[in-house]
Design a protein around this motif. Structure first.
Motif, PDB file in Angstrom:
ATOM      1  N   GLU A 191       0.828  -1.215   0.000  1.00 40.90           N
ATOM      2  CA  GLU A 191       0.000   0.000   0.000  1.00 40.90           C
ATOM      3  C   GLU A 191       0.856   1.258   0.000  1.00 40.90           C
ATOM      4  N   MET A 192       1.959   1.242   0.758  1.00 45.31           N
ATOM      5  CA  MET A 192       2.780   2.448   0.909  1.00 45.31           C
ATOM      6  C   MET A 192       3.564   2.781  -0.357  1.00 45.31           C
ATOM      7  N   ILE A 193       4.148   1.783  -1.009  1.00 43.98           N
ATOM      8  CA  ILE A 193       4.976   2.071  -2.180  1.00 43.98           C
ATOM      9  C   ILE A 193       4.139   2.420  -3.405  1.00 43.98           C
ATOM     10  N   THR A 194       2.840   2.156  -3.369  1.00 43.18           N
ATOM     11  CA  THR A 194       1.975   2.475  -4.508  1.00 43.18           C
ATOM     12  C   THR A 194       1.155   3.746  -4.288  1.00 43.18           C
ATOM     13  N   GLY A 195       1.591   4.565  -3.346  1.00 45.44           N
ATOM     14  CA  GLY A 195       0.943   5.868  -3.164  1.00 45.44           C
ATOM     15  C   GLY A 195       0.488   6.168  -1.759  1.00 45.44           C
ATOM     16  N   GLY A 196       0.340   5.144  -0.921  1.00 43.10           N
ATOM     17  CA  GLY A 196      -0.135   5.371   0.437  1.00 43.10           C
ATOM     18  C   GLY A 196       0.798   6.242   1.253  1.00 43.10           C
ATOM     19  N   HIS A 197       2.119   6.056   1.046  1.00 42.68           N
ATOM     20  CA  HIS A 197       3.087   6.859   1.796  1.00 42.68           C
ATOM     21  C   HIS A 197       2.975   8.342   1.436  1.00 42.68           C
ATOM     22  N   TYR A 198       2.853   8.634   0.150  1.00 39.55           N
ATOM     23  CA  TYR A 198       2.801  10.048  -0.248  1.00 39.55           C
ATOM     24  C   TYR A 198       1.491  10.703   0.184  1.00 39.55           C
ATOM     25  N   LEU A 199       0.407   9.945   0.194  1.00 35.72           N
ATOM     26  CA  LEU A 199      -0.844  10.482   0.732  1.00 35.72           C
ATOM     27  C   LEU A 199      -0.658  10.898   2.190  1.00 35.72           C
ATOM     28  N   GLU A 200       0.094  10.097   2.936  1.00 40.87           N
ATOM     29  CA  GLU A 200       0.349  10.425   4.339  1.00 40.87           C
ATOM     30  C   GLU A 200       1.252  11.637   4.472  1.00 40.87           C
ATOM     31  N   VAL A 201       2.242  11.751   3.579  1.00 44.38           N
ATOM     32  CA  VAL A 201       3.128  12.921   3.603  1.00 44.38           C
ATOM     33  C   VAL A 201       2.335  14.203   3.357  1.00 44.38           C
ATOM     34  N   LEU A 202       1.437  14.184   2.370  1.00 47.03           N
ATOM     35  CA  LEU A 202       0.606  15.357   2.099  1.00 47.03           C
ATOM     36  C   LEU A 202      -0.300  15.673   3.288  1.00 47.03           C
ATOM     37  N   ARG A 203      -0.835  14.636   3.915  1.00 45.36           N
ATOM     38  CA  ARG A 203      -1.690  14.849   5.081  1.00 45.36           C
ATOM     39  C   ARG A 203      -0.915  15.476   6.233  1.00 45.36           C
ATOM     40  N   LEU A 204       0.314  15.010   6.459  1.00 48.10           N
ATOM     41  CA  LEU A 204       1.131  15.572   7.530  1.00 48.10           C
ATOM     42  C   LEU A 204       1.436  17.043   7.268  1.00 48.10           C
ATOM     43  N   GLY A 205       1.679  17.379   5.989  1.00 44.13           N
ATOM     44  CA  GLY A 205       1.912  18.781   5.648  1.00 44.13           C
ATOM     45  C   GLY A 205       0.718  19.653   5.976  1.00 44.13           C
ATOM     46  N   LYS A 206      -0.478  19.155   5.716  1.00 44.59           N
ATOM     47  CA  LYS A 206      -1.705  19.881   6.064  1.00 44.59           C
ATOM     48  C   LYS A 206      -1.865  20.013   7.573  1.00 44.59           C
ATOM     49  N   GLN A 207      -1.609  18.927   8.281  1.00 41.43           N
ATOM     50  CA  GLN A 207      -1.852  18.909   9.717  1.00 41.43           C
ATOM     51  C   GLN A 207      -0.917  19.831  10.484  1.00 41.43           C
ATOM     52  N   MET A 208       0.285  20.055   9.973  1.00 38.41           N
ATOM     53  CA  MET A 208       1.266  20.872  10.689  1.00 38.41           C
ATOM     54  C   MET A 208       1.140  22.364  10.392  1.00 38.41           C
ATOM     55  N   ALA A 209       0.196  22.738   9.508  1.00 35.35           N
ATOM     56  CA  ALA A 209      -0.018  24.153   9.196  1.00 35.35           C
ATOM     57  C   ALA A 209      -0.593  24.872  10.417  1.00 35.35           C
ATOM     58  N   ARG A 210      -0.303  26.165  10.515  1.00 32.70           N
ATOM     59  CA  ARG A 210      -0.777  26.969  11.637  1.00 32.70           C
ATOM     60  C   ARG A 210      -1.530  28.172  11.116  1.00 32.70           C
ATOM     61  N   GLY A 211      -2.518  28.642  11.868  1.00 37.83           N
ATOM     62  CA  GLY A 211      -3.307  29.810  11.482  1.00 37.83           C
ATOM     63  C   GLY A 211      -4.786  29.495  11.438  1.00 37.83           C
ATOM     64  N   ARG A 212      -5.597  30.502  11.731  1.00 32.90           N
ATOM     65  CA  ARG A 212      -7.046  30.298  11.798  1.00 32.90           C
ATOM     66  C   ARG A 212      -7.736  30.466  10.455  1.00 32.90           C
ATOM     67  N   SER A 213      -7.119  31.164   9.534  1.00 34.91           N
ATOM     68  CA  SER A 213      -7.728  31.405   8.231  1.00 34.91           C
ATOM     69  C   SER A 213      -7.426  30.253   7.282  1.00 34.91           C
ATOM     70  N   PRO A 214      -8.374  29.884   6.415  1.00 32.12           N
ATOM     71  CA  PRO A 214      -8.103  28.832   5.425  1.00 32.12           C
ATOM     72  C   PRO A 214      -6.909  29.156   4.538  1.00 32.12           C
ATOM     73  N   SER A 215      -6.639  30.451   4.333  1.00 31.16           N
ATOM     74  CA  SER A 215      -5.506  30.844   3.496  1.00 31.16           C
ATOM     75  C   SER A 215      -4.166  30.536   4.170  1.00 31.16           C
ATOM     76  N   ASP A 216      -4.186  30.333   5.489  1.00 28.75           N
ATOM     77  CA  ASP A 216      -2.948  30.004   6.201  1.00 28.75           C
ATOM     78  C   ASP A 216      -2.523  28.567   5.965  1.00 28.75           C
ATOM     79  N   CYS A 217      -3.445  27.755   5.489  1.00 32.07           N
ATOM     80  CA  CYS A 217      -3.155  26.338   5.255  1.00 32.07           C
ATOM     81  C   CYS A 217      -2.851  26.126   3.771  1.00 32.07           C
ATOM     82  N   PRO A 218      -1.676  25.613   3.428  1.00 30.15           N
ATOM     83  CA  PRO A 218      -1.331  25.432   2.013  1.00 30.15           C
ATOM     84  C   PRO A 218      -2.230  24.408   1.340  1.00 30.15           C
ATOM     85  N   SER A 219      -2.506  24.633   0.071  1.00 30.08           N
ATOM     86  CA  SER A 219      -3.288  23.664  -0.695  1.00 30.08           C
ATOM     87  C   SER A 219      -2.435  22.423  -0.963  1.00 30.08           C
TER      88      SER A 219
END
Length: 328
Positions: free
Chosen positions: A67-95
């Motif tokens: 699962e991880m080598i076929t895309g699962g790992h990168y999905l988790e990397v993108l999720r971690l990037g979202k989760q570590m964003a800071r700020g109350r406005s949606p614009s503070d969170c990178p797309s």
């Protein structure tokens, strides 16, 4: 005298412990109103086996690796990037598009970004597959044979137990993986050096930051996965019985059950965000207990801190469960 053939080593055979009474077979009895799938799920059957299913200790990691080598790992990397964003406005969170471009630039190309933090920490996280299927299988056997639970109830409860066992395996590797994903300089370090850097800066016990929410989240996550997947499977079996077909589901239908169960487990995403914020790089001395982390998250980002990355979490969980339930 007719002899019963012993079950193959490691396999389990269901044996009914009660014979149906004439009353239960009468058209007006309560048991006759239950659907065929419900009768199968609630039948008081025992499992006969020669040994625990030790092969699941290997099957679990293999499924996670696939699962991880076929895309699962990168999905988790993108999720971690979202989760570590800071700020109350949606614009503070990178797309997700912006995160992808940043990771590609930091990692020297798409392949580097796709497997960012995979070696060795993502690969090491295949260990999370070691306990979950084996513990779930063993718990299900014990609940059915020693506690007298029905097949359906045992399968659902064993999911919670298997998920909790996974937390102990995942927590240290997840801590280092979060640190590597968050810091390009850490990503450039050799594996052992990156591990020692985390320990030097935050102490060896920092590897278990977020253990409580990790265990809670894994238990709820896998409990929901197996509960929903088994319910979907029961409905499919019911339709197959009504059509006079075999109750053995093909792989593609089991994958479908896993996709639905995995998607529903995304409900645990707020706990997952708390785990990530417990483990991300913080100034020395910052409190990492559950209450302090939750207060800090809300102060920094409001309610968005608990929901960021929700969409990709649903996709990631569904894809992962499709491998574990359908193929494993």
């Amino acid at each position: 005298m007719k002899r019963t053939k012993p079950a193959p080593s490691g396999s389990s055979v269901a044996v009914s412990t009660t014979a149906p009474s004439q009353k239960s077979m009468m058209p007006g009895s309560s048991s006759s109103s239950a659907s065929p799938a419900e009768q199968i799920a609630t039948s008081p059957a025992m499992l006969i086996r020669q040994r625990p299913a030790y092969e699941k200790l290997l099957i679990g990691p293999v499924m996670v690796f696939g699962e991880m080598i076929t895309g699962g790992h990168y999905l988790e990397v993108l999720r971690l990037g979202k989760q570590m964003a800071r700020g109350r406005s949606p614009s503070d969170c990178p797309s997700y598009r912006r995160l992808h471009k940043t990771f590609v630039a930091d990692s020297g190309g798409f392949v580097g970004a796709f497997y960012r933090g995979f070696l060795p920490w993502g690969l090491g996280q295949c260990l999370k597959g070691v306990p979950v299927l084996f513990v779930q299988s063993e718990a299900m056997y014990q609940l059915r044979n020693n506690a007298g639970w029905s097949k359906g109830a045992a399968e659902k409860a064993s999911g919670f137990i298997g998920g909790a066992s996974m937390g102990l395996f995942v927590c240290p590797l997840q801590k280092i993986k979060v640190t590597v994903v968050a810091s390009p300089s850490m990503n450039a370090l050799p594996p052992f050096q990156a591990c020692m850097q985390v320990i030097r800066e935050h102490g060896i016990m920092s590897l278990y930051h977020g253990l409580l929410p990790m265990t809670l989240r894994r238990s709820l996550d896998w409990g929901i996965r197996f509960t929903v997947s088994s319910e979907v499977k029961a409905r499919i079996v019911e339709r197959r019985l009504a059509a006079g077909e075999s109750t053995d589901l093909p792989v593609h239908e089991l994958i479908g059950c896993g996709l639905v169960g995995g998607a529903f487990s995304g409900l645990t995403h707020p706990i997952d965000n708390i785990i990530t914020n417990s483990q991300k790089p913080m100034p020395p001395g910052a409190a990492t207990d559950l209450a302090s982390v939750v207060r800090r998250m809300y102060a920094e980002s409001g309610h968005h801190a608990f929901t960021r990355g929700f969409a990709i979490k649903i996709i990631d969980n569904a894809y992962h469960m499709a491998w574990m339930y359908g193929i494993g």
